[in-house]
Design a protein around this motif. Sequence first.
Motif, PDB file in Angstrom:
ATOM      1  N   ALA A 149     -72.648  17.848  64.999  1.00 44.03           N
ATOM      2  CA  ALA A 149     -72.339  16.773  65.563  1.00 44.03           C
ATOM      3  C   ALA A 149     -72.929  15.837  64.578  1.00 44.03           C
ATOM      4  N   ARG A 150     -73.742  15.835  63.941  1.00 40.48           N
ATOM      5  CA  ARG A 150     -74.049  15.189  62.552  1.00 40.48           C
ATOM      6  C   ARG A 150     -73.299  14.294  61.625  1.00 40.48           C
ATOM      7  N   VAL A 151     -72.528  15.667  60.988  1.00 42.79           N
ATOM      8  CA  VAL A 151     -71.419  15.605  59.923  1.00 42.79           C
ATOM      9  C   VAL A 151     -70.359  15.323  60.414  1.00 42.79           C
ATOM     10  N   LYS A 199     -80.334  16.860  52.926  1.00 42.15           N
ATOM     11  CA  LYS A 199     -79.457  16.299  51.765  1.00 42.15           C
ATOM     12  C   LYS A 199     -78.849  16.600  51.674  1.00 42.15           C
ATOM     13  N   ILE A 200     -78.548  17.822  52.245  1.00 44.49           N
ATOM     14  CA  ILE A 200     -77.011  18.231  52.565  1.00 44.49           C
ATOM     15  C   ILE A 200     -76.168  17.906  53.207  1.00 44.49           C
ATOM     16  N   GLU A 201     -77.032  17.069  54.428  1.00 41.85           N
ATOM     17  CA  GLU A 201     -76.072  16.635  55.545  1.00 41.85           C
ATOM     18  C   GLU A 201     -75.076  15.684  54.572  1.00 41.85           C
ATOM     19  N   GLU A 202     -76.601  14.627  54.397  1.00 41.31           N
ATOM     20  CA  GLU A 202     -76.210  12.956  53.753  1.00 41.31           C
ATOM     21  C   GLU A 202     -75.424  13.450  52.534  1.00 41.31           C
ATOM     22  N   LEU A 203     -75.204  14.178  51.696  1.00 38.33           N
ATOM     23  CA  LEU A 203     -74.362  14.097  51.116  1.00 38.33           C
ATOM     24  C   LEU A 203     -72.926  14.406  51.120  1.00 38.33           C
ATOM     25  N   ILE A 204     -73.232  15.240  52.445  1.00 38.44           N
ATOM     26  CA  ILE A 204     -71.311  15.917  53.076  1.00 38.44           C
ATOM     27  C   ILE A 204     -70.996  14.664  53.130  1.00 38.44           C
ATOM     28  N   PHE A 205     -71.715  13.972  53.736  1.00 40.03           N
ATOM     29  CA  PHE A 205     -71.126  12.753  54.621  1.00 40.03           C
ATOM     30  C   PHE A 205     -70.281  11.654  54.002  1.00 40.03           C
ATOM     31  N   ASN A 206     -71.364  11.487  52.867  1.00 37.81           N
ATOM     32  CA  ASN A 206     -70.780  10.778  51.324  1.00 37.81           C
ATOM     33  C   ASN A 206     -70.034  10.520  51.368  1.00 37.81           C
ATOM     34  N   LEU A 207     -69.494  12.513  51.348  1.00 42.07           N
ATOM     35  CA  LEU A 207     -68.174  12.827  50.548  1.00 42.07           C
ATOM     36  C   LEU A 207     -67.234  12.917  50.923  1.00 42.07           C
ATOM     37  N   LYS A 208     -66.823  12.315  52.414  1.00 40.90           N
ATOM     38  CA  LYS A 208     -65.420  12.115  52.734  1.00 40.90           C
ATOM     39  C   LYS A 208     -65.069  10.828  53.247  1.00 40.90           C
ATOM     40  N   ASN A 265     -81.867  13.382  62.998  1.00 44.08           N
ATOM     41  CA  ASN A 265     -81.035  13.254  64.042  1.00 44.08           C
ATOM     42  C   ASN A 265     -79.603  12.454  63.717  1.00 44.08           C
ATOM     43  N   SER A 266     -79.031  12.037  65.250  1.00 44.72           N
ATOM     44  CA  SER A 266     -77.441  11.759  64.920  1.00 44.72           C
ATOM     45  C   SER A 266     -77.768  10.352  63.489  1.00 44.72           C
ATOM     46  N   GLU A 267     -79.324   9.990  64.125  1.00 40.08           N
ATOM     47  CA  GLU A 267     -79.364   8.281  63.696  1.00 40.08           C
ATOM     48  C   GLU A 267     -78.724   8.175  62.064  1.00 40.08           C
ATOM     49  N   ASN A 268     -79.458   9.622  61.510  1.00 35.83           N
ATOM     50  CA  ASN A 268     -78.321   9.861  60.494  1.00 35.83           C
ATOM     51  C   ASN A 268     -77.308   9.013  60.064  1.00 35.83           C
ATOM     52  N   ASN A 269     -76.467   9.392  60.534  1.00 38.00           N
ATOM     53  CA  ASN A 269     -74.722   9.246  60.676  1.00 38.00           C
ATOM     54  C   ASN A 269     -74.654   7.430  59.615  1.00 38.00           C
ATOM     55  N   ASN A 270     -75.975   6.756  60.488  1.00 41.09           N
ATOM     56  CA  ASN A 270     -75.791   5.879  60.443  1.00 41.09           C
ATOM     57  C   ASN A 270     -76.160   4.874  59.733  1.00 41.09           C
ATOM     58  N   GLY A 271     -77.822   5.312  59.273  1.00 39.55           N
ATOM     59  CA  GLY A 271     -78.835   4.879  58.504  1.00 39.55           C
ATOM     60  C   GLY A 271     -78.186   4.968  56.769  1.00 39.55           C
ATOM     61  N   ILE A 272     -77.429   5.929  57.158  1.00 41.92           N
ATOM     62  CA  ILE A 272     -77.127   6.195  54.953  1.00 41.92           C
ATOM     63  C   ILE A 272     -76.477   5.089  54.974  1.00 41.92           C
ATOM     64  N   PRO A 273     -76.436   4.689  53.885  1.00 39.12           N
ATOM     65  CA  PRO A 273     -75.541   3.638  53.174  1.00 39.12           C
ATOM     66  C   PRO A 273     -74.358   4.137  51.812  1.00 39.12           C
ATOM     67  N   GLY A 274     -73.031   4.817  53.190  1.00 35.55           N
ATOM     68  CA  GLY A 274     -72.505   4.761  53.072  1.00 35.55           C
ATOM     69  C   GLY A 274     -71.686   4.666  51.542  1.00 35.55           C
ATOM     70  N   GLN A 275     -71.157   3.475  52.241  1.00 37.11           N
ATOM     71  CA  GLN A 275     -70.563   2.553  51.582  1.00 37.11           C
ATOM     72  C   GLN A 275     -70.412   2.847  49.745  1.00 37.11           C
ATOM     73  N   GLU A 276     -72.014   2.013  49.393  1.00 36.25           N
ATOM     74  CA  GLU A 276     -72.330   1.539  48.470  1.00 36.25           C
ATOM     75  C   GLU A 276     -72.205   3.377  47.843  1.00 36.25           C
ATOM     76  N   GLU A 277     -72.434   4.817  48.088  1.00 35.87           N
ATOM     77  CA  GLU A 277     -72.091   5.810  47.828  1.00 35.87           C
ATOM     78  C   GLU A 277     -71.480   6.024  47.048  1.00 35.87           C
ATOM     79  N   GLN A 278     -70.694   5.215  47.528  1.00 31.36           N
ATOM     80  CA  GLN A 278     -68.804   5.898  47.100  1.00 31.36           C
ATOM     81  C   GLN A 278     -68.585   5.067  45.824  1.00 31.36           C
ATOM     82  N   LYS A 279     -69.172   4.230  45.021  1.00 29.49           N
ATOM     83  CA  LYS A 279     -69.036   3.708  44.118  1.00 29.49           C
ATOM     84  C   LYS A 279     -69.044   4.641  42.993  1.00 29.49           C
ATOM     85  N   PRO A 280     -70.219   5.234  42.879  1.00 29.16           N
ATOM     86  CA  PRO A 280     -69.344   6.121  41.178  1.00 29.16           C
ATOM     87  C   PRO A 280     -68.634   7.047  41.340  1.00 29.16           C
TER      88      PRO A 280
END
Lengths: 252, 402, 298
Positions: free
Chosen positions: A211-213, A186-195, B2-17
Amino acid sequence: MKEIKIKTKDLTLYYGSKMALNSISVEIPQNQVTALIGPSGCGKSTFLRTLNRMNDLIPNVRITGEVLVDNFNIYDKNVDSVNLRKKVGMVFQKSNPFAKSIFENVAYGPRINGVNDKKKLTEIVETSLQRAAIWDEVKDRMHDSALGLSGGQQQRLCIARTMAVDPEIILMDEPASALDPISTSKIEELIFNLKENYTIIIVTHNMQQAARVSDHTAFFYMGELVEFGKTKKIFTVPVKKQTEDYITGRFG
Amino acid sequence: MNSENNNGIPGQEEQKPGTELTGQPAETTEVNTSKFVFSNESLKKQMRPSEFFAEKIITGVAFLSIAVIILIFLFVFRETLPIFSGKAAKKTELSTAKQETYGEAAAESSSGKQEVYGATDDTVVTTESQAGDSLPSYSGNESVTADQVTLKSLAGKTWMPVSENPRYGLLPLIIGTLKITLISILFAAPLAILAALFSAAFAPRWMREIIKPAIELLAGFPSVVIGFFALMVMATFFQHLFGYETRLNAFVGGVAMALAAIPIIFTVTEDVMTAVPSTYKEASLALGASKWQTAFFVTLPAAAPGIFAAVLLGIGRIFGETMIVLMATGNAAMMSLNPFESVRTLSATIGAEMAEVVFGDTHYNVLFLIGTLLFVFTFALNAIAEFYVKGKLMTRLQGKTS
Amino acid sequence: MKKVQKITGGIMMGTTALSVIIIIAIIIIMLVVIIIGGKDQLSWKFLTSFPEEGMTKGGIFPAIFGTALMVLIMSVAAVPLGAITAIYLTEYAKDRSWIAISVRFAVRTLAMVPSIIFGLFGLGFFIKFVGGGMDQAFFGGHLTWAQPNILWASLTMALLTLPVVIVSVEESIRTVPRELREASLALGATKWQTIRKIVLPGSRSGILTGTILAVSRGAGEVAPILFTGAAYYLATLPRGLSDQFMSLGYHVYIMSTQSVNVDQTLPIQFATTLVLLMLTFSLNLVAVIIRSRLRKSH
């Protein structure tokens, strides 16, 4: 390549007579995640703490060289370290919420900055918690003690608390080292989104995490910066032998 | 993970808030601020008055303790100066001196009996034959005698401040104090040290957690309560037991005083013993020594400097204690080494007589001189305990192990 | 050989255990004797009425009131000063600086100075110097403040209890984790803001313990107030800071050594001692409990 946010020039740090950082020169790009890796005691945390001048609090620390943020030297003698820290936030290894309510934890920063308006505070707290992706978990118990949260929630709360001050840069000192795998993800996900909004520098022990974040990685060893570059490159074709040894787990 | 996460997350949408975050100083967009956030103006050293004053005030208050120590010495010593300058006799004229006398309520009802309590079975009607209990009667005499107070007379063998011919010999008081101190340390030190050894070396954890606070509670007994207990209960008990003549004497006072000293000696000793590195003990046990041998031949010697400090602190406590001696020793200033005779200590002398002297009188000055002596002595004891013993202990417990 | 060793060991260990038993037995005996001696006299009326007939009858209300008022004034002076000194020692002083070392030494010395010396100091400094100065300056030399009263007695007692507060508060401030301070500073809080909002609230229980211990100590001490403000008998309660007061401890002392008839008033003496003991004892007990809880939680 994005714009350069932080640039250090020959940054050297002594604890008493012991040299902890030896002439570090590095350029950290804006709105990216930069990971600092290396074995314990290599100086990566010390380096991190020079970026918001937390080392000032330790007696007998001597620093030479420059740390330029937006081309401005934060070690200039006219710089107010208190104001600096409002712009360079920090998340610690051990989650350290205050013994206050969840709301008060996040409101702490804005309050000391003079925000007292209840409505405004609520707004800041809410957006910060949303950004830290913990809002849904705590919105019904904003006035419960923060100490009642789980370890992972506490750490995300600390991230929310940091963001409530609206920093430019967020420093993270092994933010997930004490957490279980689910909280870590969850934290890694968050970091990724925060950048998108922040420049993030993260110290980590965990190679996979780096490597992931991260977009860029700096490898420290014995107080020196051995190698710095794009994470993909560092993890696939490191230039230095030491880096390769460390990444492949031959020491550390 | 694993590294899939990097791509799997809808990062773009999250930035809106995120971009909705407003309300921080100068509602500027991020791109804009970044140009100005780190600059000479925004990060300029700021003067924070509250910060400045907080630090100054806090530092100032911290000096208070030092100031108090200095002031205590200065003001206690100041009142003794007339003795040395020989001006004592020519002080204030009698009328104002009389006016300055205070505690009259206490004086009128007590001065006659000050020394007589416990006299039911007391052979000593003490040094002071306070025949006339009115204050002027003796304040009238002092002009004759005050000039005679010299360092030599202070070394005299008689303490008789209130008489036709007042004498201020401190010797009996010093002997009395030493006698009491010796008696009570003989009781307190072994008991407290052995008890500490039990608590630190033998007692199981749960027992230790009872013993320690229990003995520390003794420190919370007001000395007047211990004094009362000694006066009413112990004195009678010991008299029956030993059959001596004087009900209130050095022995009773000493034992009562031991009660006041035990918690101090116990606590310090116990702390030091627990601080003895377990490597010491383990080494000893590994060599085949038994538990008690380890306790007595390893723990005890290793803690010796700390125990010494503890005893010094205990002596300091006994030396300055007033109420217990005032109540339980009979208060006769005698040159005697017999522990079953009544004694008068330095501190009790101040306590008993200060309320009835005339401000600025020689007697008054001498009492302050006694105070100065007490202060200097306890100060020296503390300094020794602090610098010498602690330093030694530190090197012994830390220097060798590390 | 082995047997001899075992016996010696048993004796040695027995001796240490015996010491503990003796000390605890003495404490229990003292408690029991005082409780038995005082319990019959103790009643609501005894606590709430004035002494009568030359203090051979009646209650001890003025002494309770005087003690309470004295420790109150004392706390008002000692607690803030002690807490601030503790803050200085933990937050501002550099560990090895000569100032910190001197302050620490002064605090420890202050804790060791005999209580009677505080009495002398109160007399020489507060009454003669400060009080005398005030009388000269504001009352045209008329005797007002240059005499024993509850204010001077309380302030004298405050100095005596200062180290108690300092040590207790310092101990609890040190239990506030460094991480919390860093978190606050990293959010852009100043040092003073951090102390005020994080450190002090985190050491509330220490301040409370310090206050309780100081009150307990102050209520029981007699030597410092012997000639700075305690009175043998007063028909009225103190009406102002320049009045003298009656105190429990002084009452015990006076009644047991200088009463008109020591034997007749014995029950009153025991009961007064019991009240004093219960007061200090229960305060200490509370402090010990708070403290051990605090230690366990860290």
